[in-house]
Design a protein around this motif. Structure first.
Motif, PDB file in Angstrom:
ATOM      1  N   TYR A 125      -2.686   6.736  10.446  1.00 50.34           N
ATOM      2  CA  TYR A 125      -4.000   7.133  10.948  1.00 50.34           C
ATOM      3  C   TYR A 125      -4.898   7.607   9.803  1.00 50.34           C
ATOM      4  CZ  TYR A 125      -7.425  10.486  12.744  1.00 50.34           C
ATOM      5  OH  TYR A 125      -8.583  11.199  12.979  1.00 50.34           O
ATOM      6  N   ILE A 126      -4.353   8.386   8.892  1.00 53.07           N
ATOM      7  CA  ILE A 126      -5.164   8.955   7.815  1.00 53.07           C
ATOM      8  C   ILE A 126      -5.399   7.946   6.697  1.00 53.07           C
ATOM      9  CG2 ILE A 126      -5.229  10.730   6.022  1.00 53.07           C
ATOM     10  CD1 ILE A 126      -3.609  12.522   7.990  1.00 53.07           C
ATOM     11  N   LYS A 127      -4.346   7.240   6.270  1.00 52.12           N
ATOM     12  CA  LYS A 127      -4.464   6.325   5.135  1.00 52.12           C
ATOM     13  C   LYS A 127      -5.175   5.026   5.485  1.00 52.12           C
ATOM     14  CE  LYS A 127      -0.313   7.600   2.482  1.00 52.12           C
ATOM     15  NZ  LYS A 127       0.918   7.063   1.885  1.00 52.12           N
ATOM     16  N   ASN A 128      -4.741   4.393   6.566  1.00 58.41           N
ATOM     17  CA  ASN A 128      -5.200   3.038   6.878  1.00 58.41           C
ATOM     18  C   ASN A 128      -6.398   2.991   7.809  1.00 58.41           C
ATOM     19  OD1 ASN A 128      -3.066   2.059   5.309  1.00 58.41           O
ATOM     20  ND2 ASN A 128      -1.678   2.028   7.060  1.00 58.41           N
ATOM     21  N   GLN A 129      -6.595   4.063   8.587  1.00 60.96           N
ATOM     22  CA  GLN A 129      -7.704   4.068   9.537  1.00 60.96           C
ATOM     23  C   GLN A 129      -8.825   5.021   9.127  1.00 60.96           C
ATOM     24  OE1 GLN A 129      -6.329   4.505  13.633  1.00 60.96           O
ATOM     25  NE2 GLN A 129      -4.358   3.630  13.087  1.00 60.96           N
ATOM     26  N   GLY A 130      -8.650   5.671   7.981  1.00 61.63           N
ATOM     27  CA  GLY A 130      -9.680   6.592   7.519  1.00 61.63           C
ATOM     28  C   GLY A 130      -9.833   7.805   8.398  1.00 61.63           C
ATOM     29  N   GLU A 160      13.616 -19.314 -15.541  1.00 58.15           N
ATOM     30  CA  GLU A 160      13.053 -18.869 -14.270  1.00 58.15           C
ATOM     31  C   GLU A 160      12.409 -17.494 -14.419  1.00 58.15           C
ATOM     32  OE1 GLU A 160      12.828 -20.397 -11.343  1.00 58.15           O
ATOM     33  OE2 GLU A 160      13.617 -22.211 -12.310  1.00 58.15           O
ATOM     34  N   PRO A 161      11.173 -17.350 -13.947  1.00 59.27           N
ATOM     35  CA  PRO A 161      10.533 -16.022 -14.024  1.00 59.27           C
ATOM     36  C   PRO A 161      11.214 -15.041 -13.069  1.00 59.27           C
ATOM     37  CG  PRO A 161       9.204 -17.501 -12.709  1.00 59.27           C
ATOM     38  CD  PRO A 161      10.316 -18.336 -13.306  1.00 59.27           C
ATOM     39  N   GLU A 162      11.238 -13.821 -13.465  1.00 58.13           N
ATOM     40  CA  GLU A 162      11.831 -12.768 -12.637  1.00 58.13           C
ATOM     41  C   GLU A 162      10.770 -12.178 -11.737  1.00 58.13           C
ATOM     42  OE1 GLU A 162      13.882  -8.349 -13.148  1.00 58.13           O
ATOM     43  OE2 GLU A 162      13.572  -9.651 -14.883  1.00 58.13           O
ATOM     44  N   LYS A 163      11.052 -12.125 -10.457  1.00 61.77           N
ATOM     45  CA  LYS A 163      10.110 -11.557  -9.507  1.00 61.77           C
ATOM     46  C   LYS A 163      10.204 -10.041  -9.514  1.00 61.77           C
ATOM     47  CE  LYS A 163       9.913 -15.510  -6.399  1.00 61.77           C
ATOM     48  NZ  LYS A 163      10.117 -15.985  -4.995  1.00 61.77           N
ATOM     49  N   VAL A 164       9.066  -9.405  -9.513  1.00 61.20           N
ATOM     50  CA  VAL A 164       8.998  -7.942  -9.477  1.00 61.20           C
ATOM     51  C   VAL A 164       8.392  -7.528  -8.146  1.00 61.20           C
ATOM     52  CG1 VAL A 164       8.005  -5.877 -10.531  1.00 61.20           C
ATOM     53  CG2 VAL A 164       8.765  -7.795 -11.972  1.00 61.20           C
ATOM     54  N   GLU A 165       8.956  -6.509  -7.537  1.00 64.54           N
ATOM     55  CA  GLU A 165       8.496  -6.066  -6.227  1.00 64.54           C
ATOM     56  C   GLU A 165       7.035  -5.650  -6.273  1.00 64.54           C
ATOM     57  OE1 GLU A 165       9.660  -2.709  -2.849  1.00 64.54           O
ATOM     58  OE2 GLU A 165      10.942  -3.031  -4.600  1.00 64.54           O
ATOM     59  N   GLN A 166       6.292  -6.083  -5.257  1.00 65.22           N
ATOM     60  CA  GLN A 166       4.883  -5.719  -5.152  1.00 65.22           C
ATOM     61  C   GLN A 166       4.736  -4.205  -4.962  1.00 65.22           C
ATOM     62  OE1 GLN A 166       2.126  -7.576  -5.294  1.00 65.22           O
ATOM     63  NE2 GLN A 166       2.994  -9.640  -5.416  1.00 65.22           N
ATOM     64  N   VAL A 167       3.712  -3.641  -5.551  1.00 66.11           N
ATOM     65  CA  VAL A 167       3.414  -2.223  -5.398  1.00 66.11           C
ATOM     66  C   VAL A 167       2.232  -2.074  -4.447  1.00 66.11           C
ATOM     67  CG1 VAL A 167       2.676  -0.118  -6.567  1.00 66.11           C
ATOM     68  CG2 VAL A 167       4.284  -1.682  -7.694  1.00 66.11           C
ATOM     69  N   ASP A 168       2.390  -1.246  -3.436  1.00 69.17           N
ATOM     70  CA  ASP A 168       1.308  -0.984  -2.485  1.00 69.17           C
ATOM     71  C   ASP A 168       0.295  -0.059  -3.158  1.00 69.17           C
ATOM     72  OD1 ASP A 168      -0.379  -0.274  -0.448  1.00 69.17           O
ATOM     73  OD2 ASP A 168       1.209   0.031   1.031  1.00 69.17           O
ATOM     74  N   LEU A 169      -0.896  -0.589  -3.414  1.00 66.42           N
ATOM     75  CA  LEU A 169      -1.901   0.196  -4.123  1.00 66.42           C
ATOM     76  C   LEU A 169      -2.301   1.444  -3.349  1.00 66.42           C
ATOM     77  CD1 LEU A 169      -4.219  -2.593  -5.556  1.00 66.42           C
ATOM     78  CD2 LEU A 169      -2.436  -1.296  -6.724  1.00 66.42           C
ATOM     79  N   LYS A 170      -2.231   1.364  -2.009  1.00 69.12           N
ATOM     80  CA  LYS A 170      -2.579   2.545  -1.208  1.00 69.12           C
ATOM     81  C   LYS A 170      -1.616   3.691  -1.482  1.00 69.12           C
ATOM     82  CE  LYS A 170      -4.922   0.200   2.596  1.00 69.12           C
ATOM     83  NZ  LYS A 170      -4.890  -0.150   4.021  1.00 69.12           N
ATOM     84  N   PRO A 204      -1.574  13.430   3.588  1.00 74.43           N
ATOM     85  CA  PRO A 204      -1.675  12.865   2.241  1.00 74.43           C
ATOM     86  C   PRO A 204      -2.803  13.524   1.457  1.00 74.43           C
ATOM     87  CG  PRO A 204      -1.429  11.121   3.864  1.00 74.43           C
ATOM     88  CD  PRO A 204      -1.635  12.396   4.630  1.00 74.43           C
ATOM     89  N   LYS A 205      -2.582  13.697   0.166  1.00 77.07           N
ATOM     90  CA  LYS A 205      -3.552  14.335  -0.726  1.00 77.07           C
ATOM     91  C   LYS A 205      -3.855  15.767  -0.291  1.00 77.07           C
ATOM     92  CE  LYS A 205      -6.817  11.941  -2.627  1.00 77.07           C
ATOM     93  NZ  LYS A 205      -8.054  11.134  -2.866  1.00 77.07           N
ATOM     94  N   PHE A 206      -2.859  16.430   0.284  1.00 74.03           N
ATOM     95  CA  PHE A 206      -3.054  17.814   0.709  1.00 74.03           C
ATOM     96  C   PHE A 206      -3.462  18.679  -0.477  1.00 74.03           C
ATOM     97  CE2 PHE A 206      -1.273  22.121   1.173  1.00 74.03           C
ATOM     98  CZ  PHE A 206      -1.992  22.550   2.283  1.00 74.03           C
TER      99      PHE A 206
END
Length: 250
Positions: free
Chosen positions: A90-95, A11-21, A53-55
Motif C-alpha cells: 500500500y505504501i510503496k506501490n500505491q503511494g 556463456e554469460p552468467e545471469k545475475v539476479e534482477q534488483v528491484d529498484l523500489k 518504510p523510510k520510518f
C-alpha cells in the motif's frame, strides 16, 4: 542485467534482477513482543508495532489500531494476515500514507470491560508517547476485532478518523451508542465488510446496524461480497482498510 562469466566460458552468467523500489525505499520494520505492565488488566499485556518504510523517528505519524479476532493474539495479523506485506505494498506501490500500525493483544475481552480502560488509558498513551504521533488515529479489526472497532469508534468517536469493521460481531447496544451523541458529525466514517457465506457472525445484524447508523446520519459503507470467516477474506479487506485510514489521515 548480465555480466561476463568469471569462469572464462562463452556463456554469460545471469545475475539476479534488483528491484529498484527496494533500493529507493528502506524496508518496513516490525517490533514484536512489546509489553506493558497493565494496572487495568493486572497483567503484562503484549502488542506488536509496524513501522512504515523510510520510518523517521523525528517525523510525526498517524496510527492505525488493528484488532485481532477471538482465539488469536497480537501476532495474528502479521503471522496469518500478511499485514506487513500488505501495508508495504500500500505504501510503496500505491503511494499510500505512511502510518504506524499497532496490533494489541486483547485475549477474549471483546475489547470491553477492564480492557477498555487499558486501551485508552495505558496502551494509547504508551504508543503515542513512544513514537511521534500526529494526533490522527484510525481503528480496524476482524470478527471480535470488528466488534471492538465498532464499539470504540461509536463510544469514543472524536478519537478516530475512520473505522473499518471486517466480519464483525455486533450487539444491540451499539444503537444506543449512536443515540448518545446528539451531534452525529462527531462520528468518523465507518465501513462494515462481510462475507456472504460467513455463518460465524450474524450478517443480518450487521446490515441492520449499518442501516440504523445511516438513518441517524452517520457515514457508513456496507460491503457484502463472496467470502467466509477466514484469513483470505480479511487479507482482501486490509488493503481497503489501509486506504480508508490513509485517506482519513490527510
Amino acid at each position: 542485467m548480465i555480466v561476463p562469466s568469471a569462469c572464462g566460458g562463452d556463456e554469460p552468467e545471469k545475475v539476479e534482477q534488483v528491484d529498484l523500489k527496494e533500493l529507493l525505499f528502506a524496508n518496513s520494520e516490525v517490533k514484536k513482543g512489546l509489553a506493558i505492565d497493565s494496572k487495568a488488566m493486572k497483567m503484562r499485556m503484549k502488542y506488536d508495532v509496524y513501522l512504515p518504510p523510510k520510518f523517521d523517528s523525528e517525523m510525526a505519524y498517524p496510527i492505525l489500531y488493528l484488532l485481532h479476532g477471538a482465539g488469536d493474539d497480537q501476532d495474528a495479523w502479521l503471522d496469518k494476515g500478511d499485514a506487513q506485506k500488505i501495508a508495504d505494498n500500500y505504501i510503496k506501490n500505491q503511494g499510500g500514507t505512511p502510518m504506524i500500525i499497532v496490533m494489541p493483544d486483547a485475549q477474549l475481552t471483546f475489547y470491553m470491560g477492564n480492557y477498555e480502560q487499558y486501551l485508552h488509558d495505558e496502551l494509547m498513551p504508551e504508543v503515542e508517547g513512544r513514537y511521534k504521533f500526529n494526533g490522527k488515529r484510525a481503528v480496524a479489526g476482524l470478527s471480535m476485532g470488528g466488534f471492538g472497532t465498532l464499539y470504540h469508534a461509536l463510544k469514543y468517536p472524536a478519537k478516530f478518523t475512520c473505522a473499518y469493521a471486517m466480519s464483525p460481531a455486533t450487539a444491540d447496544t451499539f444503537k444506543a451508542l449512536v443515540d448518545t451523541q446528539s451531534d452525529k458529525s462527531v462520528f468518523p466514517p465507518f465501513t462494515i465488510e462481510v462475507g456472504n457465506q460467513d455463518t460465524t457472525v450474524d450478517n443480518a445484524a450487521a446490515k441492520d446496524l449499518a442501516d440504523y447508523m445511516k438513518d441517524k446520519g452517520l457515514s457508513v459503507e456496507y460491503i457484502a461480497r463472496d467470502g467466509i470467516h477466514y484469513w483470505n477474506f480479511w487479507q482482501e479487506c486490509l488493503p481497503k482498510a489501509l486506504k480508508k485510514a490513509g485517506d482519513s489521515f490527510k
